[in-house]
Motif scaffolding. Sequence first.
Motif, PDB file in Angstrom:
ATOM      1  N   MET A   1       8.848 -17.896 -18.153  1.00  0.00           N
ATOM      2  CA  MET A   1       8.291 -16.650 -18.209  1.00  0.00           C
ATOM      3  C   MET A   1       8.629 -15.578 -17.182  1.00  0.00           C
ATOM      4  O   MET A   1       9.328 -15.779 -16.196  1.00  0.00           O
ATOM      5  N   ALA A   2       8.815 -14.312 -18.029  1.00  0.00           N
ATOM      6  CA  ALA A   2       9.266 -13.126 -17.032  1.00  0.00           C
ATOM      7  C   ALA A   2       8.374 -12.901 -15.926  1.00  0.00           C
ATOM      8  O   ALA A   2       7.415 -12.967 -15.869  1.00  0.00           O
ATOM      9  N   SER A   3       9.198 -12.226 -14.975  1.00  0.00           N
ATOM     10  CA  SER A   3       8.285 -11.711 -13.535  1.00  0.00           C
ATOM     11  C   SER A   3       8.864 -10.510 -13.123  1.00  0.00           C
ATOM     12  O   SER A   3       9.785  -9.945 -13.622  1.00  0.00           O
ATOM     13  N   VAL A   4       8.099  -9.702 -12.612  1.00  0.00           N
ATOM     14  CA  VAL A   4       8.159  -8.331 -11.956  1.00  0.00           C
ATOM     15  C   VAL A   4       7.604  -8.278 -10.778  1.00  0.00           C
ATOM     16  O   VAL A   4       6.399  -8.579 -10.490  1.00  0.00           O
ATOM     17  N   ASP A   5       8.080  -7.369 -10.042  1.00  0.00           N
ATOM     18  CA  ASP A   5       7.229  -6.788  -8.759  1.00  0.00           C
ATOM     19  C   ASP A   5       6.686  -5.542  -9.083  1.00  0.00           C
ATOM     20  O   ASP A   5       7.034  -4.633  -9.790  1.00  0.00           O
ATOM     21  N   LEU A   6       5.509  -5.193  -8.454  1.00  0.00           N
ATOM     22  CA  LEU A   6       4.968  -3.924  -8.569  1.00  0.00           C
ATOM     23  C   LEU A   6       4.906  -3.347  -7.035  1.00  0.00           C
ATOM     24  O   LEU A   6       4.468  -3.734  -6.059  1.00  0.00           O
ATOM     25  N   ASN A   7       5.558  -2.017  -6.966  1.00  0.00           N
ATOM     26  CA  ASN A   7       5.535  -1.487  -5.456  1.00  0.00           C
ATOM     27  C   ASN A   7       4.859  -0.019  -5.649  1.00  0.00           C
ATOM     28  O   ASN A   7       4.757   0.573  -6.858  1.00  0.00           O
ATOM     29  N   ALA A   8       4.460   0.185  -4.507  1.00  0.00           N
ATOM     30  CA  ALA A   8       3.836   2.003  -4.362  1.00  0.00           C
ATOM     31  C   ALA A   8       4.406   2.302  -2.931  1.00  0.00           C
ATOM     32  O   ALA A   8       4.427   1.588  -2.172  1.00  0.00           O
ATOM     33  N   ASP A   9       4.527   3.693  -3.163  1.00  0.00           N
ATOM     34  CA  ASP A   9       4.792   4.555  -1.881  1.00  0.00           C
ATOM     35  C   ASP A   9       3.533   4.767  -1.376  1.00  0.00           C
ATOM     36  O   ASP A   9       2.444   5.361  -2.015  1.00  0.00           O
ATOM     37  N   MET A  10       3.603   4.778  -0.036  1.00  0.00           N
ATOM     38  CA  MET A  10       2.070   4.829   0.795  1.00  0.00           C
ATOM     39  C   MET A  10       2.262   5.041   2.168  1.00  0.00           C
ATOM     40  O   MET A  10       3.375   5.264   2.577  1.00  0.00           O
ATOM     41  N   GLY A  11       1.184   4.985   2.819  1.00  0.00           N
ATOM     42  CA  GLY A  11       1.392   5.435   4.240  1.00  0.00           C
ATOM     43  C   GLY A  11       1.823   6.896   4.440  1.00  0.00           C
ATOM     44  O   GLY A  11       2.384   7.311   5.359  1.00  0.00           O
ATOM     45  N   GLU A  12       1.302   7.608   3.662  1.00  0.00           N
ATOM     46  CA  GLU A  12       1.708   9.121   3.581  1.00  0.00           C
ATOM     47  C   GLU A  12       0.679  10.047   3.679  1.00  0.00           C
ATOM     48  O   GLU A  12       0.671  11.278   3.689  1.00  0.00           O
ATOM     49  N   SER A  13      -0.424   9.481   4.297  1.00  0.00           N
ATOM     50  CA  SER A  13      -1.517  10.361   5.156  1.00  0.00           C
ATOM     51  C   SER A  13      -0.875  10.918   6.518  1.00  0.00           C
ATOM     52  O   SER A  13       0.037  10.315   7.046  1.00  0.00           O
ATOM     53  N   PHE A  14      -1.550  11.721   7.059  1.00  0.00           N
ATOM     54  CA  PHE A  14      -0.962  12.549   8.241  1.00  0.00           C
ATOM     55  C   PHE A  14      -2.048  12.936   9.036  1.00  0.00           C
ATOM     56  O   PHE A  14      -3.086  13.968   8.730  1.00  0.00           O
ATOM     57  N   ILE A  29      -0.823  -4.097  -5.808  1.00  0.00           N
ATOM     58  CA  ILE A  29       0.645  -4.178  -5.861  1.00  0.00           C
ATOM     59  C   ILE A  29       1.156  -5.408  -5.174  1.00  0.00           C
ATOM     60  O   ILE A  29       0.294  -6.069  -4.428  1.00  0.00           O
ATOM     61  N   THR A  30       2.504  -5.711  -5.118  1.00  0.00           N
ATOM     62  CA  THR A  30       3.263  -7.032  -4.528  1.00  0.00           C
ATOM     63  C   THR A  30       4.156  -6.400  -3.298  1.00  0.00           C
ATOM     64  O   THR A  30       4.474  -7.138  -2.559  1.00  0.00           O
ATOM     65  N   SER A  31       4.518  -5.144  -3.518  1.00  0.00           N
ATOM     66  CA  SER A  31       5.294  -4.520  -2.422  1.00  0.00           C
ATOM     67  C   SER A  31       4.951  -3.107  -2.458  1.00  0.00           C
ATOM     68  O   SER A  31       4.683  -2.419  -2.951  1.00  0.00           O
ATOM     69  N   THR A 220      11.502  -4.327 -10.137  1.00  0.00           N
ATOM     70  CA  THR A 220      10.134  -3.795  -9.591  1.00  0.00           C
ATOM     71  C   THR A 220      10.008  -2.681 -10.412  1.00  0.00           C
ATOM     72  O   THR A 220      10.730  -1.881 -10.853  1.00  0.00           O
ATOM     73  N   ILE A 221       8.600  -2.431 -10.477  1.00  0.00           N
ATOM     74  CA  ILE A 221       8.082  -1.094 -11.323  1.00  0.00           C
ATOM     75  C   ILE A 221       7.296  -0.251  -9.864  1.00  0.00           C
ATOM     76  O   ILE A 221       6.576  -0.914  -9.362  1.00  0.00           O
ATOM     77  N   ILE A 246       3.824 -11.654 -18.275  1.00  0.00           N
ATOM     78  CA  ILE A 246       4.641 -11.469 -17.220  1.00  0.00           C
ATOM     79  C   ILE A 246       4.064 -11.428 -15.875  1.00  0.00           C
ATOM     80  O   ILE A 246       3.057 -10.777 -15.583  1.00  0.00           O
ATOM     81  N   ALA A 247       4.703 -12.528 -15.182  1.00  0.00           N
ATOM     82  CA  ALA A 247       4.000 -12.615 -13.859  1.00  0.00           C
ATOM     83  C   ALA A 247       4.263 -11.587 -12.708  1.00  0.00           C
ATOM     84  O   ALA A 247       5.476 -11.148 -12.960  1.00  0.00           O
ATOM     85  N   LEU A 248       3.376 -11.389 -11.808  1.00  0.00           N
ATOM     86  CA  LEU A 248       3.671 -10.437 -10.923  1.00  0.00           C
ATOM     87  C   LEU A 248       4.171 -11.059  -9.536  1.00  0.00           C
ATOM     88  O   LEU A 248       3.269 -11.799  -9.043  1.00  0.00           O
ATOM     89  N   GLU A 249       5.192 -10.903  -9.056  1.00  0.00           N
ATOM     90  CA  GLU A 249       5.541 -11.391  -7.816  1.00  0.00           C
ATOM     91  C   GLU A 249       6.652 -10.514  -6.846  1.00  0.00           C
ATOM     92  O   GLU A 249       7.206  -9.738  -7.488  1.00  0.00           O
ATOM     93  N   VAL A 250       6.773 -11.063  -5.839  1.00  0.00           N
ATOM     94  CA  VAL A 250       7.609  -9.939  -4.880  1.00  0.00           C
ATOM     95  C   VAL A 250       9.192 -10.328  -5.425  1.00  0.00           C
ATOM     96  O   VAL A 250       9.481 -11.494  -5.537  1.00  0.00           O
TER      97      VAL A 250
END
Length: 255
Positions: A1-14, A29-31, A220-221, A246-250
């Motif tokens: 089974m293929a695997s991939v990480d999902l990431n997002a940019d965050m902590g962008e409040s002020f 997400i995973t990252s 990673t996506i 497709i598995a989701l993992e770090v």
Amino acid sequence: MASVDLNADMGESFGPWVMGQDSALLDVITSANIACGFHAGDWDVMAATMRQAVARGTGIGAHPGFPDLQGFGRRRMQISGDSLRNLVAYQLGAAQAMAQSAGGAVRHLKLHGALSNMSAEDAALARAAYEGALSVDPEIIVMVLAATAQQEAVEALGCRWAGEIFADRAYNDDATLVDRSLPGAVIHDPALAAERMVAMVREGAIIAESGKRIPAPVDTICLHGDGKTALEIARTVRGALEAAGIALEVFPGRG
């Protein structure tokens, strides 16, 4: 089974100004790439975001950018290699301290905005940025825009790295991102984003707007956290990947 990480940019409040839906995204997400206070974020936002990431077992990344709060780090700046090394090292150090205080640790680094785009075009610039990070943590995993000068830089450095593609951005034929000022550069349709990501993971390639296939390491996506449909895109992409087996993992990191 293929695997991939999902990431997002965050902590962008002020301060009292809120950007994105970080808490909800952290359930998908995973990252997490957490802003370090230069293009966005502040110490309180960093602390809160780090705590939430640690509680969910999400991989934590530093997300350094240009010192450009007003322009959200998306305005190009001229900077020497030595200064860029210091700029990245400074922000990574802040992220490490905040992660440690939250009971976690920074495992990867990803450049933001204009700094990332410039580094995707210029391997020497990318190398200077990554040298700054590696001087602080030689084992850090550098997240790079796959098949660009960023990848060229990490391969030359021999450091640990992971290749990233974008769910919500269109690609040029050289694997760089279509400029945000152009029509269709940002993808808002969750179904379209999901379809593209399943195809790219399966093919191990970036699919440009022209239809050109660019072989690329897809570890990673990225799901941008600041868009209006970010959460819906994140959930739809994750669901489509899981439905495709497709598995989701770090990501473990290459090199």
